[in-house]
Enzyme design. Structure first.
Site, mmCIF file in Angstrom:
data_model
loop_
_atom_site.group_PDB
_atom_site.id
_atom_site.type_symbol
_atom_site.label_atom_id
_atom_site.label_comp_id
_atom_site.label_asym_id
_atom_site.label_seq_id
_atom_site.Cartn_x
_atom_site.Cartn_y
_atom_site.Cartn_z
ATOM 1 N N ARG A 162 -3.235 4.759 -2.075
ATOM 2 C CA ARG A 162 -3.103 3.407 -1.525
ATOM 3 C C ARG A 162 -2.843 2.346 -2.591
ATOM 4 O O ARG A 162 -2.032 1.435 -2.394
ATOM 5 C CB ARG A 162 -4.394 3.074 -0.765
ATOM 6 N N HIS A 209 3.098 -3.601 6.683
ATOM 7 C CA HIS A 209 2.063 -2.601 6.475
ATOM 8 C C HIS A 209 2.092 -1.605 7.639
ATOM 9 O O HIS A 209 2.895 -1.704 8.541
ATOM 10 C CB HIS A 209 0.682 -3.272 6.424
ATOM 11 N N GLU A 264 1.584 -4.922 11.044
ATOM 12 C CA GLU A 264 1.037 -3.568 10.976
ATOM 13 C C GLU A 264 1.898 -2.752 11.947
ATOM 14 O O GLU A 264 1.771 -2.888 13.157
ATOM 15 C CB GLU A 264 -0.436 -3.534 11.392
ATOM 16 N N GLU A 271 1.897 3.828 2.997
ATOM 17 C CA GLU A 271 2.458 3.299 4.235
ATOM 18 C C GLU A 271 3.981 3.351 4.172
ATOM 19 O O GLU A 271 4.663 2.339 4.078
ATOM 20 C CB GLU A 271 1.922 1.884 4.466
ATOM 21 N N HIS A 275 0.855 -1.187 0.000
ATOM 22 C CA HIS A 275 0.000 0.000 0.000
ATOM 23 C C HIS A 275 0.895 1.244 0.000
ATOM 24 O O HIS A 275 1.715 1.428 0.900
ATOM 25 C CB HIS A 275 -0.938 -0.010 1.208
#
Length: 425
Positions: free
Chosen positions: A240, A310, A384, A185, A182
């Site tokens: 994104r 991510h 994440e 990020e 993405h």
């Protein structure tokens, strides 16, 4: 304007008229729908007003009791706040001046660049800078690094991968790491670069790193979504998707983490080309996804772990994403995740949640992690990274070093596990 990163767990307050007196700017707000009626209200005004969902990534994943972070354009602020008031939905302004924060971070990056002639791992870098860095590292560390391309992006950019590890004529186990699926990020690509740097710098001084590089290869893709990442630097900081175009709609891009051939187009993905979670017209429609899937499939006997990076949420996820079910080798994978987040916590005291993606994040289909697991890679994880929403996708460069330092320890911890046997069944 913004406080310490540890203050992310802020209490939501009921929206009042006083909230609306702030100067109107692009903002990020956090809200908490508590009932199905409030969720329906959000869906109703989402159909009328274009907002950018940060967490979760789509209105489709919004449920009662789940925190929602959205980027509110200044032109729609008053209308959105009035709608929240009418629906009785609690919210909090996380970032009152989004553009101001972007400009502040850009100025900081420029100052750091002027202060050093060396390549800094504590600033975010453009795609051109990252690819130049990859070529330089390949030339200067040829005993441990090998640069190659696995294909071309939609816009014709090379999809570069670094093979990191001591060269061997024998087939070695391997770990695949990708960052930047993405585009917005940015902490992901920053981590991939940091990990390569750390491995090379500590090879002679750290016995554990030396052992890993002798026994394994790391295949590292610092920027998966090269077109989207470039676009996030030149045009839209919060882009994104990829940059492929749709013939039927005036919309661009596909969510590269919804485009894999595993429960494609199911829950958590959209079939509308304008949606941020658009899964594409067919599985592997994106050349970036197809190239990585082809490489992983070709080397599936060698690759024992898949790790994708991510942001944001501070979580370590493993399969499944597309359904609420226990994976066959749960005990082994759960143990690796538990030890990894504990190792990460030991550095700066940053807490990560861990577990199956479908239960601790939200249900998604067509994800790279699920695809890797389904195609025989026993350890499949998605990080994440920091933070939990106070900065979101605009994690300050001052937090690159601590984030990457703690994450490197977690990755080394996971990697040590793959030297042990952890079958899929």
């Amino acid at each position: 304007m913004l406080g310490n990163v540890t203050k992310v767990d802020m209490c939501l307050v009921s929206a009042t008229a006083a909230t609306l007196t702030s100067e109107i700017k692009d903002q990020v707000i956090r809200l908490l729908p508590k009932t199905e009626q409030q969720v329906d209200a959000l869906k109703s005004f989402h159909e009328l007003v274009k907002v950018d969902f940060w967490q979760p990534s789509s209105i489709l994943s919004v449920k009662p009791g789940v925190l929602v972070d959205i980027h509110v354009p200044r032109n729609w602020s008053e209308k959105i706040f009035q709608s929240l008031l009418q629906a009785g939905i609690d919210f909090k302004i996380l970032v009152p001046d989004l553009q101001g924060l972007i400009e502040m971070q850009s100025a900081s990056r420029a100052r750091i660049r002027r202060s050093t002639h060396l390549y800094s791992y504590e600033v975010y870098h453009s795609l051109e800078e990252i690819q130049s860095w990859m070529h330089h590292m390949n030339r200067s560390h040829s005993q441990l690094l090998y640069l190659f391309s696995i294909g071309k992006s939609f816009e014709g950019r090379s999809l570069f991968v670094l093979q990191l590890g001591k060269r061997s004529k024998q087939l070695k186990k391997a770990v695949w790491i990708d960052c930047g699926i993405h585009a917005r990020e940015w902490i992901g690509p920053a981590f991939c670069q940091w990990f390569v740097k750390e491995a090379l710098q500590t090879y002679h001084s750290d016995p554990s790193m030396r052992r890993l590089l002798k026994q394994l290869y790391f295949y590292i893709m610092p920027v998966f979504n090269v077109d989207g990442y470039h676009y996030s630097w030149t045009t839209d900081r919060f882009w994104r998707k990829t940059r492929s175009n749709s013939t039927n709609f005036n919309c661009y891009g596909v969510d590269a983490n919804r485009n894999w051939k595993v429960k494609w187009s199911g829950e958590g993905a959209s079939l509308h080309p304008c949606a941020d979670t658009y899964c594409g017209p067919v599985p592997e429609s994106e050349p970036e996804v197809k190239a990585v899937a082809r490489f992983l499939h070709k080397h599936k006997k060698q690759i024992k772990a898949y790790i994708s990076f991510h942001a944001y949420s501070q979580m370590l996820l493993y399969p499944y994403s597309y359904k609420d079910a226990i994976i066959p080798n749960f005990k082994c994978v759960e143990s690796a995740a538990f030890k990894a987040v504990n190792a990460l916590y030991s550095v700066y005291g940053i807490k990560y949640r861990h577990g199956p993606a479908s239960s601790i994040l939200y249900v998604t289909s067509g994800s790279s992690m699920d695809w890797a697991y389904k195609h025989g890679i026993p350890y499949a994880f998605a990080f994440e990274l920091r933070d939990t929403g106070y900065y979101g996708f605009l994690l300050p460069e001052s937090l690159i070093k601590p984030t990457c330092t703690e994450t490197t320890l977690a990755v080394k911890n996971i990697t040590n596990h793959i030297l042990k046997k952890c079958p899929l069944r």
